[in-house]
Design an enzyme around this catalytic site. Structure first.
Site, PDB file in Angstrom:
ATOM      1  N   GLY A 292       0.783  -1.236   0.000  1.00  0.00           N
ATOM      2  CA  GLY A 292       0.000   0.000   0.000  1.00  0.00           C
ATOM      3  C   GLY A 292       0.811   1.281   0.000  1.00  0.00           C
ATOM      4  O   GLY A 292       0.315   2.327   0.439  1.00  0.00           O
TER       5      GLY A 292
ATOM      6  N   MET B 291      -4.562  -6.670  -6.579  1.00  0.00           N
ATOM      7  CA  MET B 291      -4.084  -7.750  -7.444  1.00  0.00           C
ATOM      8  C   MET B 291      -5.173  -8.759  -7.836  1.00  0.00           C
ATOM      9  O   MET B 291      -4.889  -9.903  -8.136  1.00  0.00           O
ATOM     10  CB  MET B 291      -2.893  -8.467  -6.787  1.00  0.00           C
ATOM     11  CG  MET B 291      -1.730  -7.534  -6.460  1.00  0.00           C
ATOM     12  SD  MET B 291      -1.179  -6.501  -7.846  1.00  0.00           S
ATOM     13  CE  MET B 291      -0.178  -7.680  -8.736  1.00  0.00           C
TER      14      MET B 291
ATOM     15  N   ILE C  45      -8.677  -9.444 -10.322  1.00  0.00           N
ATOM     16  CA  ILE C  45      -9.409  -8.942 -11.492  1.00  0.00           C
ATOM     17  C   ILE C  45     -10.862  -8.738 -11.076  1.00  0.00           C
ATOM     18  O   ILE C  45     -11.501  -9.657 -10.555  1.00  0.00           O
ATOM     19  CB  ILE C  45      -9.292  -9.926 -12.666  1.00  0.00           C
ATOM     20  CG1 ILE C  45      -7.824  -9.980 -13.106  1.00  0.00           C
ATOM     21  CG2 ILE C  45     -10.200  -9.509 -13.817  1.00  0.00           C
ATOM     22  CD1 ILE C  45      -7.516 -11.006 -14.158  1.00  0.00           C
ATOM     23  N   LEU C  46     -11.345  -7.526 -11.270  1.00  0.00           N
ATOM     24  CA  LEU C  46     -12.725  -7.224 -10.871  1.00  0.00           C
ATOM     25  C   LEU C  46     -13.689  -7.875 -11.852  1.00  0.00           C
ATOM     26  O   LEU C  46     -13.476  -7.821 -13.071  1.00  0.00           O
ATOM     27  CB  LEU C  46     -12.942  -5.708 -10.852  1.00  0.00           C
ATOM     28  CG  LEU C  46     -12.202  -4.963  -9.741  1.00  0.00           C
ATOM     29  CD1 LEU C  46     -12.193  -3.461 -10.026  1.00  0.00           C
ATOM     30  CD2 LEU C  46     -12.827  -5.237  -8.380  1.00  0.00           C
TER      31      LEU C  46
ATOM     32  N   ASN D 113      -6.623   2.515 -12.543  1.00  0.00           N
ATOM     33  CA  ASN D 113      -5.634   1.564 -12.026  1.00  0.00           C
ATOM     34  C   ASN D 113      -4.240   2.082 -12.361  1.00  0.00           C
ATOM     35  O   ASN D 113      -4.050   2.741 -13.379  1.00  0.00           O
ATOM     36  CB  ASN D 113      -5.854   0.213 -12.716  1.00  0.00           C
ATOM     37  CG  ASN D 113      -4.825  -0.827 -12.326  1.00  0.00           C
ATOM     38  OD1 ASN D 113      -4.524  -1.017 -11.142  1.00  0.00           O
ATOM     39  ND2 ASN D 113      -4.263  -1.518 -13.313  1.00  0.00           N
TER      40      ASN D 113
ATOM     41  N   HIS E 123      -0.559   0.671 -13.352  1.00  0.00           N
ATOM     42  CA  HIS E 123       0.073  -0.565 -13.819  1.00  0.00           C
ATOM     43  C   HIS E 123       1.558  -0.294 -14.080  1.00  0.00           C
ATOM     44  O   HIS E 123       1.907   0.696 -14.724  1.00  0.00           O
ATOM     45  CB  HIS E 123      -0.614  -1.043 -15.106  1.00  0.00           C
ATOM     46  CG  HIS E 123      -0.036  -2.329 -15.614  1.00  0.00           C
ATOM     47  ND1 HIS E 123      -0.315  -3.548 -15.021  1.00  0.00           N
ATOM     48  CD2 HIS E 123       0.838  -2.588 -16.611  1.00  0.00           C
ATOM     49  CE1 HIS E 123       0.362  -4.493 -15.658  1.00  0.00           C
ATOM     50  NE2 HIS E 123       1.068  -3.931 -16.627  1.00  0.00           N
TER      51      HIS E 123
ATOM     52  N   GLU F 105     -11.414  -5.603 -20.137  1.00  0.00           N
ATOM     53  CA  GLU F 105     -10.190  -6.265 -20.612  1.00  0.00           C
ATOM     54  C   GLU F 105      -9.016  -5.916 -19.717  1.00  0.00           C
ATOM     55  O   GLU F 105      -8.858  -4.744 -19.344  1.00  0.00           O
ATOM     56  CB  GLU F 105      -9.870  -5.746 -22.020  1.00  0.00           C
ATOM     57  CG  GLU F 105     -10.221  -6.666 -23.132  1.00  0.00           C
ATOM     58  CD  GLU F 105      -9.815  -6.018 -24.448  1.00  0.00           C
ATOM     59  OE1 GLU F 105      -8.679  -6.202 -24.881  1.00  0.00           O
ATOM     60  OE2 GLU F 105     -10.662  -5.270 -24.988  1.00  0.00           O
TER      61      GLU F 105
END
Ligand code: GAR
Length: 210
Positions: A15, A88, A90-91, A105, A107, A141
């Protein structure tokens, strides 16, 4: 000045990005009103504890019930933007659809290069001279939603993935609050499914190398 943009930050681990997002709240006129973690043991929850930011943890089991509880927390705190900071998981599609153009997000790669995991190692294996991080909107995606901003670093002198990740993380800590600030200030906006910055269509991400 308008009232601060209310955001929820989702984490899974250390975090450090959450810490930086909290530290920069007043500079960029947003407010962290909820922290969400899929792990009760996430070290990053300490960043929420000290300033008494409400937090919510859940076991991710893809059941509708869990999602419904999460959405309830989000609306209870009147969150206007969901920020994935080292989250970490995937929604699921019903969730991303429910918050269309409301989830961003960070990345750790220069998307569209290296979606998914092990981005630092992949950049090194590929002999890339430059590496970086991208803040993008989340859609159905993986790591493929509209890019908003990027920070770019040199790989020179970094011989392993850990040292490259450490170099990049410092930049992420500036890039993410700055980008949330662009949204809070209504400088980044959606119009007819297209993204605009200061009234101009955003075709390439904003580069922020601070
Ligand atoms: C950050 O480097 C972030 O870009 C990455 O996880 C790290 C979290 O660090 N996110 C992803 O890989 C998402 N696919 P933090 O917990 O210290 O903020």
């Amino acid at each position: 000045m308008s009232s601060p943009l209310k955001i929820a930050v989702f984490i899974s681990g250390t975090g450090s990005n959450l810490g930086s997002i909290i530290r920069n709240q007043s500079k960029y006129n947003y407010q962290v009103v909820l922290v969400v973690s899929n792990k009760e043991s996430a070290k990053g929850l300490d960043f929420a504890r000290e300033p008494n930011i409400p937090f919510y943890t859940f076991q991710w089991n893809k059941e509708d019930k869990e999602l419904w509880h999460l959405q309830e927390q989000i609306s209870l705190q009147q969150c206007e933007l969901i920020v994935l900071a080292g989250f970490m998981k995937i929604l699921p599609e019903p969730f991303t659809k429910a918050y269309k153009n409301k989830i961003i997000n960070i990345h750790p790669s220069l998307l569209p290069k290296y979606p998914g995991l092990h981005t630092h190692q992949r950049a090194l294996d590929n002999g890339d001279e430059f590496h970086g991080a991208t803040v993008h909107y989340v859609n159905e995606e993986l790591d493929a939603g509209q890019r908003i901003s990027q920070t770019i670093i040199e790989t020179k002198g970094c011989n392993d993935a850990d040292s490259l990740a450490t170099r990049l993380l410092v930049r992420e800590h500036s890039l993410f609050p700055y980008t949330i600030g662009l949204i809070a200030a209504n400088r980044v906006t959606w119009q007819n499914d297209e993204l605009y910055l200061d009234g101009e269509k955003l075709t390439e991400p904003v580069i922020f190398n601070e």
